[in-house]
Scaffold this motif. Structure first.
Motif, PDB file in Angstrom:
ATOM      1  N   MET A   1       6.903  19.217  17.175  1.00 32.50           N
ATOM      2  CA  MET A   1       5.733  18.429  16.928  1.00 32.50           C
ATOM      3  C   MET A   1       4.712  19.016  16.456  1.00 32.50           C
ATOM      4  SD  MET A   1       4.138  16.516  20.603  1.00 32.50           S
ATOM      5  CE  MET A   1       3.014  17.891  20.812  1.00 32.50           C
ATOM      6  N   MET A   2       3.870  18.608  15.734  1.00 33.40           N
ATOM      7  CA  MET A   2       2.772  19.349  15.007  1.00 33.40           C
ATOM      8  C   MET A   2       1.459  19.688  16.054  1.00 33.40           C
ATOM      9  SD  MET A   2       0.538  18.210  11.611  1.00 33.40           S
ATOM     10  CE  MET A   2      -0.845  17.566  12.452  1.00 33.40           C
ATOM     11  N   LYS A   3       1.161  20.781  16.045  1.00 29.97           N
ATOM     12  CA  LYS A   3       0.102  21.415  16.886  1.00 29.97           C
ATOM     13  C   LYS A   3      -1.107  21.186  16.535  1.00 29.97           C
ATOM     14  CE  LYS A   3      -0.996  24.742  20.125  1.00 29.97           C
ATOM     15  NZ  LYS A   3      -2.212  24.687  20.032  1.00 29.97           N
ATOM     16  N   ILE A   4      -2.032  20.499  17.172  1.00 27.89           N
ATOM     17  CA  ILE A   4      -3.412  20.442  16.625  1.00 27.89           C
ATOM     18  C   ILE A   4      -4.187  21.715  17.191  1.00 27.89           C
ATOM     19  CG2 ILE A   4      -5.463  18.881  16.593  1.00 27.89           C
ATOM     20  CD1 ILE A   4      -3.583  16.866  16.968  1.00 27.89           C
ATOM     21  N   ASN A   5      -5.058  21.933  16.181  1.00 26.02           N
ATOM     22  CA  ASN A   5      -5.982  23.154  16.536  1.00 26.02           C
ATOM     23  C   ASN A   5      -6.670  22.900  17.910  1.00 26.02           C
ATOM     24  OD1 ASN A   5      -8.335  24.730  16.747  1.00 26.02           O
ATOM     25  ND2 ASN A   5      -7.979  25.577  14.707  1.00 26.02           N
ATOM     26  N   PRO A   6      -6.673  23.576  18.882  1.00 29.17           N
ATOM     27  CA  PRO A   6      -7.271  23.221  20.335  1.00 29.17           C
ATOM     28  C   PRO A   6      -8.714  22.933  20.135  1.00 29.17           C
ATOM     29  CG  PRO A   6      -5.771  24.981  20.608  1.00 29.17           C
ATOM     30  CD  PRO A   6      -5.670  24.981  19.149  1.00 29.17           C
ATOM     31  N   VAL A   7      -9.370  23.807  19.145  1.00 30.56           N
ATOM     32  CA  VAL A   7     -10.885  23.693  19.137  1.00 30.56           C
ATOM     33  C   VAL A   7     -11.288  22.342  18.646  1.00 30.56           C
ATOM     34  CG1 VAL A   7     -13.105  24.772  17.933  1.00 30.56           C
ATOM     35  CG2 VAL A   7     -11.339  26.212  19.445  1.00 30.56           C
ATOM     36  N   LEU A   8     -10.637  21.975  17.487  1.00 31.32           N
ATOM     37  CA  LEU A   8     -10.676  20.891  16.596  1.00 31.32           C
ATOM     38  C   LEU A   8     -10.520  19.582  17.559  1.00 31.32           C
ATOM     39  CD1 LEU A   8     -10.783  18.922  14.211  1.00 31.32           C
ATOM     40  CD2 LEU A   8      -8.204  19.491  13.927  1.00 31.32           C
ATOM     41  N   GLN A   9      -9.499  19.814  18.500  1.00 29.70           N
ATOM     42  CA  GLN A   9      -9.105  18.448  19.424  1.00 29.70           C
ATOM     43  C   GLN A   9     -10.257  18.561  20.511  1.00 29.70           C
ATOM     44  OE1 GLN A   9      -5.224  19.396  21.207  1.00 29.70           O
ATOM     45  NE2 GLN A   9      -4.943  17.083  21.670  1.00 29.70           N
ATOM     46  N   LYS A  10     -10.695  19.479  20.891  1.00 35.66           N
ATOM     47  CA  LYS A  10     -11.818  19.471  22.062  1.00 35.66           C
ATOM     48  C   LYS A  10     -13.265  19.154  21.445  1.00 35.66           C
ATOM     49  CE  LYS A  10     -14.482  23.037  22.570  1.00 35.66           C
ATOM     50  NZ  LYS A  10     -15.620  23.522  22.111  1.00 35.66           N
ATOM     51  N   GLU A  11     -13.325  19.536  20.123  1.00 35.78           N
ATOM     52  CA  GLU A  11     -14.706  19.392  19.449  1.00 35.78           C
ATOM     53  C   GLU A  11     -14.700  17.751  19.205  1.00 35.78           C
ATOM     54  OE1 GLU A  11     -17.541  20.998  18.237  1.00 35.78           O
ATOM     55  OE2 GLU A  11     -16.783  22.554  19.628  1.00 35.78           O
ATOM     56  N   MET A  12     -13.608  17.238  18.563  1.00 27.58           N
ATOM     57  CA  MET A  12     -13.310  15.663  18.525  1.00 27.58           C
ATOM     58  C   MET A  12     -13.798  14.795  19.757  1.00 27.58           C
ATOM     59  SD  MET A  12     -10.459  15.793  15.523  1.00 27.58           S
ATOM     60  CE  MET A  12     -10.220  14.142  15.626  1.00 27.58           C
ATOM     61  N   LYS A  13     -13.200  15.375  20.856  1.00 29.92           N
ATOM     62  CA  LYS A  13     -13.498  14.822  22.061  1.00 29.92           C
ATOM     63  C   LYS A  13     -14.911  14.782  22.333  1.00 29.92           C
ATOM     64  CE  LYS A  13     -10.177  15.236  25.423  1.00 29.92           C
ATOM     65  NZ  LYS A  13      -9.201  15.979  26.270  1.00 29.92           N
ATOM     66  N   ILE A  14     -15.366  15.937  22.478  1.00 28.61           N
ATOM     67  CA  ILE A  14     -16.855  16.175  22.996  1.00 28.61           C
ATOM     68  C   ILE A  14     -17.732  15.267  21.780  1.00 28.61           C
ATOM     69  CG2 ILE A  14     -18.589  17.883  23.007  1.00 28.61           C
ATOM     70  CD1 ILE A  14     -17.046  19.661  24.197  1.00 28.61           C
ATOM     71  N   ARG A  15     -17.458  15.331  20.705  1.00 28.24           N
ATOM     72  CA  ARG A  15     -18.234  14.743  19.615  1.00 28.24           C
ATOM     73  C   ARG A  15     -18.342  13.286  19.727  1.00 28.24           C
ATOM     74  NH1 ARG A  15     -19.226  18.054  14.437  1.00 28.24           N
ATOM     75  NH2 ARG A  15     -19.118  20.179  15.239  1.00 28.24           N
ATOM     76  N   MET A  16     -16.988  12.587  20.028  1.00 26.47           N
ATOM     77  CA  MET A  16     -17.067  11.346  19.987  1.00 26.47           C
ATOM     78  C   MET A  16     -17.530  10.701  21.413  1.00 26.47           C
ATOM     79  SD  MET A  16     -16.215  10.818  16.962  1.00 26.47           S
ATOM     80  CE  MET A  16     -16.148   8.847  17.044  1.00 26.47           C
ATOM     81  N   ARG A  17     -17.606  11.603  22.230  1.00 26.36           N
ATOM     82  CA  ARG A  17     -18.377  10.944  23.557  1.00 26.36           C
ATOM     83  C   ARG A  17     -19.793  10.880  23.553  1.00 26.36           C
ATOM     84  NH1 ARG A  17     -15.276  14.191  28.072  1.00 26.36           N
ATOM     85  NH2 ARG A  17     -13.742  12.566  28.072  1.00 26.36           N
ATOM     86  N   GLY A  18     -20.146   9.858  24.265  1.00 28.22           N
ATOM     87  CA  GLY A  18     -21.765   9.568  24.208  1.00 28.22           C
ATOM     88  C   GLY A  18     -22.269   8.834  23.064  1.00 28.22           C
TER      89      GLY A  18
END
Lengths: 303, 308
Positions: A1-18
């Motif tokens: 399984m391709m591993k997504i950069n954890p920082v990228l994953q977390k940033e996208m979650k935070i940025r798309m929230r709100g």
């Protein structure tokens, strides 16, 4: 399984929230829609013409492309100048650095989170951009070239933002310097060219001045120019645009893209090195050279 | 578990850590005590790979931190003296983010996060946003964060600073549980009583050097060769002081409102004789006993810092 950069994953979650991200997409689309409406109003005169109007096709495509270029130029650095300094301000940078993540993956995670937002904006604007197909004359290849250029520009401006963000503790300082650097690349190089040609050649210079290769606006203009024009024009001393009598072998926009890619890679590595707590500091090197200098002087006096 | 030899770190002309040697065996809770600016945080940051050392060796479970920092980081859980939390992230997402850095699969991450939230008693807050938590809760969450990859060594920099008494007690309970789970814990503080009852051994650092190290009892013995006694009396204070001064074993008498504290250079039998003498001379003694070791006195005695 391709591993997504954890920082990228977390940033996208935070940025798309709100509301912030939705608000940004909304404002972006309003600007693009206003540009498209303006073009439509201008084209009303020729609305009932059955024949193809190449000028209108060129006008709508260029208008929307310029608006998108301007918006990306403003948004990209803003998305990254707080990337590292923001982590410092929130006191989370040390927490990231004490994990097994490398500084390079932290920087790239942050940068690509911003780039993915820009890509989202570009995709969101596609329905508006499709207006150019109403007039015909634009191929998919040209559109892909344009969007590719936008993504590279977004990466370059984003890298400039992240570079200052890692070198300066305050996001405000990183912001000012990032926009300053982009302003220099876009306008400073033009002023320097005119100034230099004025002094050295007394404004008598026909051709393309090499400094302008690094100017993103010139690169962007050349791409549009080559997509549509076969003519030649000498806009100001040092900026000869055209495909006829040219003084360059490779298209300036290609050179500009290569320069942008190289600059981005360099800035990403410099940023990663800056946040690496175990990097060899220049100060250490300097102090060791100072120590050896002192030793030499000591030996001299001893003698 | 943790071995430090000749560790040195300077900032310009200021030497923060000066040839520090340290050995923390597996399963210990090691109290790292010193005044502000003594070099505690610098040492801890070097252990965690957050600062380069100028000289010396640091190894965790046999792995050289300076040469193989990435491998060593997998064995260390670090909790700094600040929170470091993101806005817009829920408690479970916060833990899941740090767990994802260590290549754990999503199912394991969920189980680990649940276990850790139970350990730090934050199950009820699992869906709360991190920035909405109280100070004590944030501190407990940060402790849980430092445990996501199941490290063997925990490095906690002033974990109890700014906490109310209840939160401190809760933190101590969690640390005791972690000790029972076999973790080695290095904990720093500049407040000694906080650590005295929790730690199995203590090292006092001053100006970048370990000045004294060992168990609390060993330290007390090293610093003081005598016992301290405290006698609480009900009136007739002058007579009581007079009786005590007559004894050649008594030194440094300190008189309070209804008590006397004094150094005593004798054994337990001689102590009983002193009590008998007081009672025989009609001194109304309420209590008579040996004082517990006052580590704060030790701290003041062995360090030369301005603040404690």
């Amino acid at each position: 399984m391709m591993k997504i950069n954890p920082v990228l994953q977390k940033e996208m979650k935070i940025r798309m929230r709100g509301w912030r991200s939705a608000g940004m997409i909304g404002i972006y689309l309003v600007f693009m829609a206003l540009t498209a409406s303006f073009i439509m109003i201008m084209s009303r005169e020729s609305y009932y013409r059955v024949t193809f109007d190449p000028e209108l096709a060129l006008g709508s495509y260029t208008g929307l492309a310029i608006m998108q270029f301007v918006l990306i130029s403003f948004i990209s650095p803003a998305l990254t100048t707080g990337a590292i300094s923001g982590e410092r301000e929130k006191q989370t940078l040390d927490l990231l650095l004490c994990t097994r993540m490398t500084p390079l993956s932290i920087v790239t995670g942050k940068l690509f989170a911003s780039i993915s937002q820009i890509i989202l904006l570009i995709i969101a604007s596609l329905p508006i951009f499709s207006i150019v197909f109403l007039f015909g004359g634009i191929s998919i290849k040209e559109l892909l070239e344009l969007f590719g250029f936008f993504i590279i520009i977004a990466i370059t401006y984003g890298s400039i933002g992240i570079f200052y963000s890692s070198y300066f503790k305050r996001t405000t300082a990183a912001n000012v310097l990032a926009y300053g650097t982009i302003a220099f690349l876009c306008f400073g190089t033009i002023f320097l060219t005119i100034f230099y040609i004025g002094i050295v050649y007394n404004y008598d210079y026909r051709g393309f001045f090499p400094l302008l290769y690094i100017n993103p606006i010139i690169g962007f203009s050349f791409m549009l120019w080559e997509q549509f024009s076969g003519g030649s024009i000498n806009l100001f001393p040092g900026l000869f645009m055209g495909t006829g009598i040219s003084t360059y072998n490779i298209s300036p926009w290609i050179v500009n893209l290569v320069f942008n890619i190289v600059l981005s890679i360099l800035l990403i590595f410099l940023s990663a090195n800056k946040i690496n707590p175990l990097r060899i500091r220049r100060r250490t090197l300097f102090s060791s050279s100072k120590k050896s200098l002192n030793n030499i002087q000591y030996k001299k006096t001893k003698r | 578990m943790l071995k430090i030899n000749g560790l040195t770190k300077s900032y310009g002309i200021f030497t923060a850590v000066d040839g520090l040697d340290l050995n923390v065996p597996k399963g210990e809770i090691y109290g790292f005590v010193g005044p502000n600016g003594a070099g505690k945080t610098t040492t801890m940051k070097i252990i965690c790979g957050l600062l380069p050392a100028d000289k010396g060796q640091v190894s965790v479970a046999g792995i050289d931190v300076i040469k193989d920092v990435r491998k060593a980081k997998e064995l260390i859980g670090y909790m700094p003296d600040f929170f470091g939390v993101y806005d817009n992230l829920k408690v479970t997402e916060y833990l899941d983010f740090y767990a994802s850095i260590y290549n754990l699969n999503p199912r394991d991450r969920k189980r680990i996060c649940d276990d850790l939230l139970e350990l730090v008693d934050l199950q009820d807050k699992r869906d709360a946003y991190v920035d909405s938590l109280s100070r004590g809760m944030k501190q407990r969450l940060c402790l849980a964060r430092s445990l996501v990859h199941n490290p063997e060594l925990l490095v906690l920099d002033e974990p109890a600073s700014g906490m109310d008494p209840r939160a401190r007690v809760e933190m101590k309970e969690i640390l005791r549980t972690l000790k029972d789970l076999g973790k080695t814990i290095m904990i720093s503080s500049h407040i000694l009583p906080e650590l005295a009852e929790l730690c199995t051994s203590i090292g006092i650092i001053d100006r970048g050097k370990i000045v004294i190290s060992g168990t609390v009892d060993e330290i007390m013995q090293q610093v003081y060769s005598k016992r301290f006694i405290k006698v609480r009396i009900r009136g007739n204070m002058e007579e009581a002081v007079k009786v005590m001064k007559e004894s050649p074993l008594i030194t440094n008498i300190n008189k309070g409102d209804n008590f006397i504290e004094a150094g005593f250079e004798g054994n337990e039998e001689e102590m009983a004789m002193l009590l008998k003498e007081l009672v025989t001379r009609d001194i109304p003694v309420i209590s008579f006993g040996q004082m517990d070791g006052n580590l704060e006195d030790v701290f003041m005695k062995v360090t030369k810092g301005d603040e404690a």
